[in-house]
Design an enzyme around this catalytic site. Structure first.
Site: not given
Length: 121
Positions: A61-63
């Site tokens: 996951i990232c932004q």
């Protein structure tokens, strides 16, 4: 094409103890992350590869999804069962998912915290 997991399936996996790797920078992670997610900023990801299991799914996951797609492609090339979380942390929080702040992964029972798209180093 990089395999993605949608927010609903990710929430189900998270509820059952999914392995989550957050590839945002440390400031973004500190500002708010999925409970239990381990911080491994994209540039540092190669340094933690030996610690990641190849025998279970890795949710990246990232932004918003861009960096997690890059990390997922790398991990899959190296034999990991990696999946990018569609929409990232922003979509997780927008959907009502909990978030924790600070440098530690936190626990799933933590309260929701705001996350911004700007870096907070």
């Amino acid at each position: 094409m990089v395999p993605e997991i949608d927010q609903q399936r990710f929430a189900e996996a998270h509820a059952t103890g999914a392995l989550v790797i957050d590839v945002r920078n440390r400031g973004e992670y500190r500002a708010g992350h999925v409970p239990g997610a381990r911080s491994a900023p994209l540039p540092d990801l190669p340094l933690v590869l030996a610690e990641l299991p190849k025998d279970r799914p890795v949710h990246v996951i990232c932004q918003g999804g861009g960096r997690s797609a890059q990390a997922t492609a790398l991990l899959r090339d190296l034999g990991y069962d990696a999946h990018s979380v569609s929409g990232g942390t922003a979509a997780w929080i927008a959907a009502g998912g909990p978030a924790v702040t600070g440098d530690e992964p936190g626990t799933p029972t933590a309260s929701t915290a705001p996350v911004t798209t700007e870096e907070t180093r």
